[in-house]
Design an enzyme around this catalytic site. Structure first.
Site, mmCIF file in Angstrom:
data_model
loop_
_atom_site.group_PDB
_atom_site.id
_atom_site.type_symbol
_atom_site.label_atom_id
_atom_site.label_comp_id
_atom_site.label_asym_id
_atom_site.label_seq_id
_atom_site.Cartn_x
_atom_site.Cartn_y
_atom_site.Cartn_z
ATOM 1 N N ASP A 61 9.561 -61.198 -46.904
ATOM 2 C CA ASP A 61 9.262 -60.752 -48.257
ATOM 3 C C ASP A 61 8.057 -61.533 -48.772
ATOM 4 O OD1 ASP A 61 9.726 -59.430 -50.726
ATOM 5 O OD2 ASP A 61 10.552 -61.305 -51.480
ATOM 6 N N THR A 94 4.838 -56.546 -52.503
ATOM 7 C CA THR A 94 4.259 -57.856 -52.753
ATOM 8 C C THR A 94 3.307 -58.278 -51.645
ATOM 9 O OG1 THR A 94 6.222 -58.815 -51.784
ATOM 10 C CG2 THR A 94 6.145 -58.693 -54.152
ATOM 11 N N THR A 95 3.652 -57.901 -50.414
ATOM 12 C CA THR A 95 2.757 -58.249 -49.316
ATOM 13 C C THR A 95 1.494 -57.402 -49.401
ATOM 14 O OG1 THR A 95 4.746 -58.518 -48.026
ATOM 15 C CG2 THR A 95 2.681 -58.649 -46.857
ATOM 16 N N ASP A 383 14.845 -55.751 -53.206
ATOM 17 C CA ASP A 383 13.600 -54.982 -53.218
ATOM 18 C C ASP A 383 13.887 -53.498 -53.340
ATOM 19 O OD1 ASP A 383 12.204 -57.247 -52.970
ATOM 20 O OD2 ASP A 383 11.185 -56.738 -51.095
#
Lengths: 523, 553
Positions: A61, A94-95, A383
């Site tokens: 994550d 997020t990545t 998520d």
């Protein structure tokens, strides 16, 4: 020269140096998380540097990784901050946001160093590109979503995580959990309980609410039609808070007397609580033996020490209020559930609240072979839940698998052709950075990225707007058929916040760094 | 060395511990000071104008700030050289007074000092230079007043205000959204402004920043926004026609300030004390209820029991509200701040049409952000700008930029005279000063002319930052101003419709009529800039001895 007038230890980086240092910092961050992108992304082990706490976590994550690494580079901090906001706002991507921002700056570096384009010109080009990207994204998104879409979105999110193998199972869990919320999008009602043991497959969705607490001694283990009183009050000696009072006596008799008074006070309190007509009492604070035995005598189930989150969630799901005074029973709203019982999951005893007043409540029980596995599973489920809630709030979806990135890149390239001036170069660079996202995904899968992306581009150019990467087979596939979908809101946030941050970093030409504050040596 | 001799011819030292002290004298001192001040202004020079760059500042705690606001950069730079500190103050006084042009004033001072250095090497005494600058700045200020024009605006015609706000914002990160942001800034000012009296009460505008969303989600709230939530999760999240009381006493058991010790020696005393405690809470809440309030704003915390009593009495409450916020709420809602529950009376309550708690971000309790919005307050004039953005640094910078824009609009409301931007006013002044210099005899002539040269530095820096050829551009402006007699010719870096400047290859330069472009700055802002810069330079030039104490041991 600067050192002459600045305080000691202050560093100043100027012009090219400053720009390079921030570009490199951002690229380093992007490179760091790059390998975790996509369904075939790798995981990272994070170990704390604290010598007393050598615990590790295994995750892919982006936000978790970035928030845990200590950084010294200012630009890197901007990226980390951005990923955190992405996590907060939509919970997923997020990545992607860190990678995209890093790639933008990598392109900027080439433009600055080789083509000698002024940063402001690059920013201007990027702004135009962002506009085109947003329009493209907008035109590609559907305006409604079906249940199948939700399922697909959840699966797409989960496919890049540890739970990949069980993604269908988990997607079902998440979708049914979110759908129970009935559009309120309040994730408070979904509780996640982690119980190591068993396998990931045996994770399940429990209707109602689970509480990891035990029932007091000698009290009923199962109750039906429970009226629940939720309390936040001290059930020990219940000291008097007024003035700084203390007890001073001169004989043993008096001690006994005061003890009696104390007991009486507690008894009265218990009576009042019972007077509410409840058969379950849950307190946030401790319940001492004496009141506990009193409750047991009355056949009332008393549960102590529910933590703060727990009690608030209980209040939300059972529809009761958290009470601290018990003078006016008619004004206190009691919570209600059909059945309350102690159940055993794995080796752990938990309390199950079934048939709560708010039908939205449910609990996801995560099982897994080790703590690290359930931790990572929790992050993944979180998520997925976030993205589902966000999708329900903004019911629009797009195709995943790099489909939108390629489409956006192509639209930008087309717009760049029609633009005069150096801005056009910046726009093409933006398109190139966008293409890096599917490129990285393919790379991580061990496929020939360049080959795949060019095929994908050709497919899009031929008008197949729903083409994307099929990462299971390493070919270009139809995303609609494969059911690979993403949330519009999440992608939009990735594109806008990455370009905002990249522009901000590019506009920097001086870095002025104060000396770190000296801390006293810890003894 | 401050060595002197007594009446017997024996030497002695006036300043003790010479080694520990650092002393520079005479021309050396002045030159060292000029150098320090100039290196400060050099740092800011690249941030000037719509194409200026930003600075990234890392605080001692590792926090990152990215900005191109001159005052912010300087205040975070940890400067210790005394003269350099003067420039920091210069920029902050421009910030306090005008709110915009904080970079310009420092660049201007730097340019003046550069000129002073040249004059000093010619052997002109610093005080004479200072006097010349003084005279020149007076000419410049008069000239500015002469070339200034009045902009007319009214509630129905806000265009001039919007244009000014846009000019200010064009040098900031908000540039892509400047239409919207300018609208917000103007609306906010007009909401609180008293146009008849030309007065703007800045206290009535609050800025709240929340990360998340994008810059476009920034909005103007007609009322107050508080970064707080209700004290009990079950309190209603929306209150209509709120009557609120503001308390600065904690709803907790009393703790007498005098030292005391209360002893309980019997069961009766224990019982009595217990009853008293219960009564204390009940009385407290009852008093609030009796006053007719239906919302409690408290500066301090609540006891759990008090909190629950509030809930039972249907009194939604907010705790731990900061002092500044308390004051804002008091002004906006017309409530009186009450220090004791006993003193609460119905006429001390404030009113707000609607109070609502709004959740943001993903809805999990771990990361939930809740804000309170107070709308339709008794005092209609209170407004809040809620700034959203991709990350904390963007939000902070957006807040600073909006503040600048609002200051400029405020200045226009106060005094609607403007001069034109893009370096046109500076060039025009420079020409006027040059003309004036020719009428003066003596050393002052040089100093005055040097002032004119220093003024040229502003358009030079503007052109430099935009990647244009500075000398070409500035000379082109000058010649056009003289030839065509229009003092509004300046450097056109932004064209009307596009965000980008267009290159007119036939002309070979970027001179444009600023009046057509609508780039203007307020007259008081510009005058203040020149005045402050000249004053600081004068002060620096008059220093001929710097004695700094050694490190205290």
């Amino acid at each position: 020269m600067e050192n002459a007038y600045l305080s000691q230890g202050v560093e100043v980086d100027k012009g090219e140096n400053a720009r390079l240092s921030s570009l490199i910092g951002a690229m380093a961050i992007s490179d760091l998380v790059k390998t975790t992108l996509g369904p075939k992304g790798m995981d990272k082990i994070l170990q704390s540097i604290d010598p007393n706490d050598q615990s590790i976590s295994v995750t892919n994550d982006g936000a978790t990784i970035l928030s845990k690494i200590p950084l010294d580079n200012a630009a890197a901090k901007v990226l980390v901050d951005m990923a955190k906001v992405q996590d907060k706002e939509v919970g997923d991507g997020t990545t992607s946001v860190a990678v995209f921002c890093g790639e933008l700056l990598r392109e900027a570096e080439t433009m600055l160093m080789q083509a000698r384009i002024h940063p402001q010109t690059i920013c201007a080009g990027w702004r135009l590109a962002t506009k085109v990207a947003r329009e493209t994204l907008d035109s590609m998104a559907t305006n409604t979503i079906t249940d199948d879409d939700l399922m697909n979105i959840a699966q797409t999110t989960l496919s890049s995580k540890l739970v990949n193998a069980e993604k269908e199972h988990f997607a079902k869990l998440c979708v049914s959990a979110v759908k129970r919320l009935g559009g309120s999008g309040n994730l408070d009602h979904i509780q996640i309980i982690k119980l190591p043991g068993g396998s990931l497959r045996s994770s399940y969705l429990e209707e109602g609410f689970l509480l990891e607490k035990s029932i007091g001694v000698g009290q009923p283990k199962r109750l039906e039609k429970c009226n629940i009183l939720l309390g936040n009050t001290s059930m020990d000696t219940d000291k008097i808070k007024i003035y700084g009072s203390r007890v001073q006596v001169d004989s043993l008799n008096k001690v006994a007397e005061i003890e009696q008074a104390e007991k009486l006070k507690m008894k009265r309190k218990v009576d009042k609580i019972i007077g509410h007509g409840c058969n379950v009492f849950i307190n946030r604070q401790l319940i001492y033996n004496y009141p506990e035995s009193l409750f047991a005598q009355q056949g009332i189930m008393a549960i102590e020490h529910a933590d703060f989150d727990g009690i608030e969630r209980l209040a939300a799901v059972t529809g009761g209020e958290v009470a601290s005074t018990f003078e006016n029973p008619e004004k206190v709203q009691l919570g209600y559930c059909e059945v309350l019982e102690e159940v055993i999951i794995g080796e752990t005893r938990v309390l199950r609240f079934g048939g709560c007043k708010s039908g939205a409540a449910c609990t996801i029980v995560l099982r897994g072979s080790s703590n690290h596995v359930v931790d990572e599973a929790e992050r993944s489920v979180h998520d997925a839940l976030c993205i589902l809630a966000a999708t329900l709030k903004h019911p629009r979806r797009i195709y995943g698998g790099g489909c939108t990135e390629v489409a956006m890149a192509q639209a930008i390239d087309k717009a760049a052709m029609e633009t005069t001036g150096k801005k056009a170069l910046a726009m093409s660079a933006y398109a190139k950075a966008l293409l890096q996202l599917p490129m990285t995904v393919a790379d991580n899968g061990g496929y020939d990225a360049a080959e795949l992306i060019t095929q994908l581009r050709a497919a899009h150019a031929a008008g197949n707007n729903s083409c994307g990467l099929d990462m299971d087979q390493g070919i270009v596939g139809n995303m609609e058929e494969l059911g690979i979908m993403e949330s519009y809101k999440s992608k939009l946030q990735v594109v806008t916040s990455a370009s905002e941050a990249a522009e901000m970093l590019l506009r920097v030409d001086d870095i002025i760094k104060s000396a770190p504050r000296r801390r006293e040596e810890m003894i | 060395m401050s060595m002197v001799y007594d009446e017997y011819g024996r030497p002695f030292v006036i300043l003790k511990e010479q080694q520990a002290k650092n002393r520079v004298k005479g021309v050396d001192a002045t030159k060292a000071n000029i150098l320090a001040a100039r290196s400060i202004s050099n740092i800011l020079r690249t941030s000037l104008g719509p194409k200026g760059m930003d600075k990234l500042l890392v605080s001692p705690d590792g926090d990152v700030t990215i900005t191109n606001d001159g005052a912010t950069i300087l205040s975070q730079m940890e400067i210790h050289q005394p003269v350099a500190k003067l420039l920091v103050e210069l920029s902050s006084s421009q910030d306090d007074e005008i709110g915009d042009g904080t970079t310009g004033v420092v660049v201007m001072a730097g340019a003046l000092l550069e000129q002073a250095e040249i004059l000093m090497s010619k052997g002109i005494h610093p005080v004479r230079i200072a006097r010349g600058f003084e005279a020149a700045s007076q000419v410049a200020i008069d000239h500015l007043a002469k070339i200034s024009e009045k902009v007319e605006f009214s509630k129905d015609n806000l265009q001039p205000l919007l244009t000014t706000a846009k000019t200010t914002l064009s040098s900031k990160i908000l540039q892509p959204h400047k239409e919207k942001m300018a609208g917000i800034a103007v609306q906010a000012i007009l909401d609180v402004a008293d146009i008849e009296r030309h007065d703007v009460n800045f206290d009535m505008i609050r800025m709240e920043g929340k990360t998340g969303g994008s810059l476009e989600d920034t909005c103007l709230v007609n009322g107050l926004v508080l970064d707080k939530e209700f004290s009990h999760p079950q309190m209603p999240t929306m209150i209509k026609d709120a009557k609120l009381c503001i308390l600065t006493c904690p709803l907790e058991p009393p703790k007498p300030k005098t030292k005391h010790k209360l002893q309980i020696d019997s069961a009766e005393a224990y019982e009595e004390l217990y009853n008293q405690e219960q009564k204390y809470f009940r009385d407290m809440i009852q008093k609030i209820k009796d006053s007719g309030a239906n919302l409690v704003i408290c500066q301090w915390g609540f006891d759990d029991e008090a909190n629950h009593l509030l809930l039972q009495q249907e009194l939604p409450a907010v705790r731990w509200v900061g002092g500044v916020e308390i004051e804002h709420i008091a002004i906006a809602t017309g409530a009186r701040i009450v220090a004791r529950v006993e003193e609460l009376t119905p006429d001390k309550l404030g009113t707000a049409g609607k109070v609502e708690q709004i959740s943001m971000g993903t809805n999990s309790s771990r990361q939930q952000d809740r804000i309170l919005v107070l709308e339709d307050c008794a005092n209609k004039k209170a407004v809040t700008v809620l700034v959203r953005g991709g990350n904390k640094m963007i939000v902070d910078e957006a807040k600073r930029s909006l503040h600048d824009a609002m200051c400029v609009v405020r200045n226009l409301v106060k005094d609607n005279r403007v001069v034109y931007g893009g370096g046109s006013a500076e060039v025009s002044c420079s020409l006027a000063i040059r003309k004036h210099a020719d009428t003066i005899t003596g050393v002052d002539q040089y100093a005055i002319r040097a002032f004119a040269d220093a003024l040229d530095d502003i358009p030079l820096a503007l052109a430099e930052n935009a990647g244009l050829s500075p000398i070409n551009e500035v000379t082109a402006i000058k010649s056009r101003q003289v030839k065509e007699g229009i003092h509004t010719i300046g450097l056109g870096l932004l064209s009307l419709n596009e965000t980008e400047f267009t290159i007119d290859s036939t002309k070979g330069d970027h001179t444009m009529d600023m009046k057509e472009l609508g780039v203007f700055e307020t007259l008081i802002g510009k005058q203040q800039q020149m005045q402050l810069a000249a004053q600081v330079v004068k002060m620096i030039l008059k220093i001929d001895d710097v004695i700094s104490e050694g490190q205290y041991r």
